[in-house]
Design an enzyme around this catalytic site. Structure first.
Site, PDB file in Angstrom:
ATOM      1  N   CYS A  75      -1.773   0.714   8.805  1.00  0.00           N
ATOM      2  CA  CYS A  75      -1.096   1.582   7.856  1.00  0.00           C
ATOM      3  C   CYS A  75      -0.707   2.595   8.518  1.00  0.00           C
ATOM      4  CB  CYS A  75      -2.036   1.624   6.762  1.00  0.00           C
ATOM      5  SG  CYS A  75      -1.526   2.526   5.475  1.00  0.00           S
ATOM      6  N   CYS A  94       0.816  -1.422   0.000  1.00  0.00           N
ATOM      7  CA  CYS A  94       0.072  -0.009  -0.222  1.00  0.00           C
ATOM      8  C   CYS A  94       0.888   1.254  -0.147  1.00  0.00           C
ATOM      9  CB  CYS A  94      -1.047  -0.121   1.162  1.00  0.00           C
ATOM     10  SG  CYS A  94      -0.170   0.387   2.650  1.00  0.00           S
ATOM     11  N   ASP A 149      -8.521  -5.376   6.143  1.00  0.00           N
ATOM     12  CA  ASP A 149      -8.109  -6.215   5.125  1.00  0.00           C
ATOM     13  C   ASP A 149      -6.698  -7.139   5.116  1.00  0.00           C
ATOM     14  OD1 ASP A 149      -6.449  -4.111   4.744  1.00  0.00           O
ATOM     15  OD2 ASP A 149      -7.514  -3.624   2.765  1.00  0.00           O
ATOM     16  N   HIS A 156      -0.903  11.153  16.087  1.00  0.00           N
ATOM     17  CA  HIS A 156      -1.435  10.642  14.986  1.00  0.00           C
ATOM     18  C   HIS A 156      -0.410   9.343  14.206  1.00  0.00           C
ATOM     19  CE1 HIS A 156      -3.781   9.447  11.455  1.00  0.00           C
ATOM     20  NE2 HIS A 156      -2.746   9.937  10.619  1.00  0.00           N
ATOM     21  N   ARG A 175      -5.011  -4.602   9.194  1.00  0.00           N
ATOM     22  CA  ARG A 175      -3.711  -4.038   8.728  1.00  0.00           C
ATOM     23  C   ARG A 175      -3.476  -2.492   9.224  1.00  0.00           C
ATOM     24  NH1 ARG A 175      -3.639  -0.330   3.792  1.00  0.00           N
ATOM     25  NH2 ARG A 175      -5.944  -1.166   3.442  1.00  0.00           N
ATOM     26  N   HIS A 217      -3.849   4.606   9.992  1.00  0.00           N
ATOM     27  CA  HIS A 217      -5.231   4.015  10.258  1.00  0.00           C
ATOM     28  C   HIS A 217      -5.083   2.517  10.083  1.00  0.00           C
ATOM     29  CE1 HIS A 217      -6.122   7.936   8.582  1.00  0.00           C
ATOM     30  NE2 HIS A 217      -7.318   7.814   9.308  1.00  0.00           N
TER      31      HIS A 217
END
Ligand SMILES: [Zn+2]
Length: 189
Positions: free
Chosen positions: A164, A110, A154, A147, A162, A150
């Protein structure tokens, strides 16, 4: 008289060499992590960090501040951790909180470093994020609320998740270095 003088020189020399030694040890301890980090950075203190945005801005490098406090997203494929398979632990770059272990990292394709499981339940906070017309779950650092990225459903087994994560907010330490530091600490005790 001469004897006293020699003795004095000897005492002074001993004193100087002791002083130099202790400074050196201190420096050695700091070089690994703390020295270049923010004042709240700690890998051992699990106490929550609460600071104003202004204070964060002063102590964090601008790229880390942009991700951590302004919920920014780094450009995909830009993180050195995206294709990175060293064995060790990933910490929050803002506060030093342990986030992920390298054995839960996987190639998601990704464009951002991806993990299927955090290091512990309390290491991460989950927040619903409906920005940009999407329904997502934001993940923040459990200690300083930086932060991170996310989490999506999947991912691979065993969790199917996941995580990310922006590489900018990750601080990696090789397993061997951790082991060495642990041994050094034991020696000191
Ligand atoms: Zn943090």
């Amino acid at each position: 008289m001469q004897k006293v003088w020699i003795l004095l020189v000897f005492v002074q020399l001993t004193f100087v060499s002791c002083g130099a030694q202790s400074t050196q040890t201190k420096e050695k301890k700091n070089t690994m992590s703390e020295a270049k980090k923010s004042p709240v950075y700690s890998r051992t203190d699990s106490g929550k960090v609460t600071m104003s945005e202004e204070e964060w801005k002063k102590i964090l490098p601008s790229d880390v501040y942009y991700i951590a406090r302004q919920k920014g997203t780094e450009r995909p494929w830009t993180s050195k951790f995206e294709k990175f398979d060293e064995v060790g632990t990933y910490y929050c770059a803002a506060c030093g909180n342990a986030l992920f272990k390298s054995d839960t990292k996987f190639e998601s394709g990704c464009g951002w470093p991806s993990f299927y499981e955090p290091i512990s339940k309390s290491s991460i906070i989950y927040i619903p994020d409906n920005s940009l017309g999407m329904t997502r779950t934001e993940v923040e650092c459990g200690r300083c609320k930086a932060h991170l990225g996310h989490v999506f459903d999947d991912g691979p087994p065993p969790t199917g998740l996941r995580y990310c994560i922006n590489g900018v907010i990750l601080d990696f330490e090789k397993a061997k270095a951790t082991e060495k530091k642990y041994n050094e600490k034991k020696k000191d005790e």
